[in-house]
Every structure is written in structure tokens, then in C-alpha cells.
Write a protein that holds these residues in place. Structure first.
Motif, short mmCIF file in Angstrom:
data_model
loop_
_atom_site.label_atom_id
_atom_site.label_comp_id
_atom_site.label_asym_id
_atom_site.label_seq_id
_atom_site.Cartn_x
_atom_site.Cartn_y
_atom_site.Cartn_z
N ASN A 178 -53.92 -10.47 30.96
CA ASN A 178 -54.15 -10.89 29.58
C ASN A 178 -55.17 -12.00 29.44
N GLN A 179 -55.17 -13.01 30.29
CA GLN A 179 -55.96 -14.19 29.97
C GLN A 179 -56.45 -14.95 31.19
N THR A 180 -57.55 -15.64 30.96
CA THR A 180 -58.05 -16.66 31.87
C THR A 180 -58.12 -17.94 31.06
N MET A 181 -57.57 -19.02 31.58
CA MET A 181 -57.54 -20.28 30.86
C MET A 181 -58.54 -21.26 31.43
N LEU A 182 -59.29 -21.90 30.54
CA LEU A 182 -60.21 -22.97 30.89
C LEU A 182 -59.85 -24.20 30.08
N ARG A 183 -59.81 -25.35 30.73
CA ARG A 183 -59.60 -26.61 30.01
C ARG A 183 -60.94 -27.05 29.43
N ILE A 184 -60.90 -27.55 28.21
CA ILE A 184 -62.13 -27.96 27.54
C ILE A 184 -62.01 -29.40 27.04
N LYS A 185 -63.14 -30.06 26.95
CA LYS A 185 -63.15 -31.46 26.53
C LYS A 185 -63.30 -31.61 25.01
N ASP A 186 -64.11 -30.75 24.40
CA ASP A 186 -64.42 -30.88 22.98
C ASP A 186 -64.35 -29.50 22.33
N PRO A 187 -63.27 -29.21 21.59
CA PRO A 187 -63.12 -27.87 21.02
C PRO A 187 -64.27 -27.46 20.10
N GLU A 188 -64.79 -28.39 19.32
CA GLU A 188 -65.84 -28.03 18.37
C GLU A 188 -67.08 -27.48 19.10
N ARG A 189 -67.54 -28.18 20.11
CA ARG A 189 -68.76 -27.72 20.80
C ARG A 189 -68.47 -26.46 21.63
N THR A 190 -67.29 -26.36 22.23
CA THR A 190 -66.99 -25.21 23.06
C THR A 190 -66.71 -23.96 22.22
N LEU A 191 -65.99 -24.12 21.11
CA LEU A 191 -65.77 -22.98 20.22
C LEU A 191 -67.09 -22.50 19.62
N ASP A 192 -67.98 -23.42 19.29
CA ASP A 192 -69.31 -23.04 18.81
C ASP A 192 -70.03 -22.19 19.86
N PHE A 193 -69.99 -22.62 21.10
CA PHE A 193 -70.66 -21.88 22.18
C PHE A 193 -70.12 -20.47 22.31
N TYR A 194 -68.82 -20.33 22.44
CA TYR A 194 -68.24 -19.00 22.68
C TYR A 194 -68.33 -18.09 21.46
N THR A 195 -68.28 -18.64 20.25
CA THR A 195 -68.36 -17.79 19.07
C THR A 195 -69.79 -17.52 18.63
N ARG A 196 -70.69 -18.49 18.78
CA ARG A 196 -72.09 -18.30 18.36
C ARG A 196 -72.93 -17.68 19.46
N VAL A 197 -72.85 -18.22 20.66
CA VAL A 197 -73.71 -17.76 21.76
C VAL A 197 -73.21 -16.44 22.34
N LEU A 198 -71.90 -16.31 22.54
CA LEU A 198 -71.36 -15.11 23.17
C LEU A 198 -70.66 -14.16 22.19
N GLY A 199 -70.58 -14.53 20.92
CA GLY A 199 -70.08 -13.62 19.90
C GLY A 199 -68.58 -13.37 19.91
N MET A 200 -67.83 -14.23 20.58
CA MET A 200 -66.38 -14.03 20.65
C MET A 200 -65.72 -14.36 19.31
N THR A 201 -64.52 -13.88 19.13
CA THR A 201 -63.74 -14.09 17.92
C THR A 201 -62.48 -14.88 18.26
N LEU A 202 -62.22 -15.94 17.50
CA LEU A 202 -60.97 -16.68 17.65
C LEU A 202 -59.88 -15.85 16.99
N VAL A 203 -58.94 -15.36 17.79
CA VAL A 203 -57.87 -14.53 17.23
C VAL A 203 -56.58 -15.30 17.02
N LYS A 204 -56.39 -16.39 17.77
CA LYS A 204 -55.16 -17.16 17.60
C LYS A 204 -55.38 -18.60 18.05
N LYS A 205 -54.88 -19.53 17.26
CA LYS A 205 -54.89 -20.95 17.60
C LYS A 205 -53.44 -21.42 17.59
#
Length: 190
Positions: A25-52
Motif C-alpha cells: 500500500n505505501q512508502t512513508m517519507l518523513r518531511i520537514k515542511d509540508p507546504e514545500r513538499t506537497l507543492d513538489f509532489y502535486t505540482r511537479v509530479l502531478g500527484m493527488t492528495l487523497v487523505k490527510k
């Protein structure tokens, strides 16, 4: 007949039927800054946030992202409970874990596993056209670890997310041609 498509020492041939419905189901990565990391994965790689999922008592938040084509977005439920079940039942989710307050702590950095001591290496994204993907990454100022033209393997690239985790970028149709000159048999590695 083997249930495996390749041979290697240590493979278990007798699959316990209790595992037939298991889903990676998942691979987990720890992140320092959600705003910059969510921007990267949703803008650069086109991923969709399905659950928070925020956990206030333990002071962390989990963000579950998936690579979902626009044509399949309607398959995801608007109901929180149903979407939770979808999130934990789908293969290949990326779980980003933010420990509250890490953004403001200069001493917090996460090990990407590619320097000593080595461990975790990367996640990977298949793209239809490697050259087009890299041209887009260039236009977005993405950090590269390896461009396709660098090194011995010219059919893959590695980029980095804001926390320094490596992401392999490749086109499945071009992998066999690019890998064939580097592949050997198990005998070659002894």
C-alpha cells in the motif's frame, strides 16, 4: 511451475493463501515542511492528495498521495470514511509524515539513504516520454541527482524532492534497450 518469474536464492515457492489479498500500500517519507513538499509532489509530479490525517495528541500529520489520472478522480469517494478505506486499500501510495514543529528546527534533516550509512534508495515514477519529462523538470527548476545523459545508464534520471529524497524517472518502453548492455547473469556477480 514456479509462482516467480525469475530465480534467486531465498525465494519461497509455497505461498500462504492467507496472503493472496495482501496489497503493498505505501512508502512513508518523513518531511520537514509540508507546504514545500506537497507543492513538489502535486505540482511537479502531478500527484493527488487523497487523505490527510492529523494526530493532534501525538503532534504529527500524515499526507497520503497517489498518482491518479484525471479520468479516474471521480472513482474516489467524497465521503471521508469511504475515502479512508480507498486510501488504505490501493496499491502504491506515498505517505508523507510531518512531525509538527520540524519546519522551524534548523537541526532537523532527513537521511535519504544514499550516503553513508546507505539504506533506503529512492522511489520511482514511470513517464511516457523521459526527454519531455526532463525538459519539464528543467523548466520547473527541479534538482537533479542524475540526468539521462549522465553516467552509464542513459535511460533513467534521478531528481530530488525538497527533503533530498531521490526519485527515479524512467520510460518503461525504453528500459529494456537501455538496461540490456549492462545486464549480466547471476553467474557474472559471483
Amino acid at each position: 511451475m514456479s509462482r516467480h518469474f525469475e530465480t534467486a536464492p531465498g525465494l519461497c515457492e509455497a505461498r500462504d493463501t492467507a496472503t493472496n489479498a495482501y496489497v503493498f500500500n505505501q512508502t512513508m517519507l518523513r518531511i520537514k515542511d509540508p507546504e514545500r513538499t506537497l507543492d513538489f509532489y502535486t505540482r511537479v509530479l502531478g500527484m493527488t492528495l487523497v487523505k490527510k490525517l492529523p494526530f493532534p495528541k501525538m503532534e504529527f500529520t500524515l499526507y497520503f498521495l497517489a498518482a491518479i489520472p484525471d479520468s479516474q478522480l471521480e472513482q474516489w469517494s467524497k465521503d471521508d470514511g469511504e475515502r479512508l478505506a480507498q486510501t488504505f486499500g490501493r496499491p502504491a501510495m506515498l505517505e508523507l509524515t510531518y512531525n509538527w514543529g520540524d519546519k522551524d528546527k534548523a537541526e532537523v534533516n532527513y537521511h535519504n539513504g544514499n550516503s553513508e550509512p546507505k539504506g533506503f534508495g529512492h522511489i520511482g515514477f514511470a513517464v511516457p516520454d523521459l526527454a519531455a519529462a526532463c525538459a519539464r523538470f528543467d523548466s520547473l527548476g527541479v534538482t537533479y541527482v542524475k540526468r539521462p545523459e549522465d553516467g552509464k545508464m542513459n535511460n533513467i534520471a534521478f531528481i530530488q524532492d525538497p527533503d533530498g529524497y531521490w526519485i527515479e524517472i524512467f520510460s518503461p518502453e525504453n528500459l529494456e534497450q537501455g538496461l540490456s548492455e549492462h545486464l549480466g547473469s547471476d553467474q557474472d556477480q559471483r
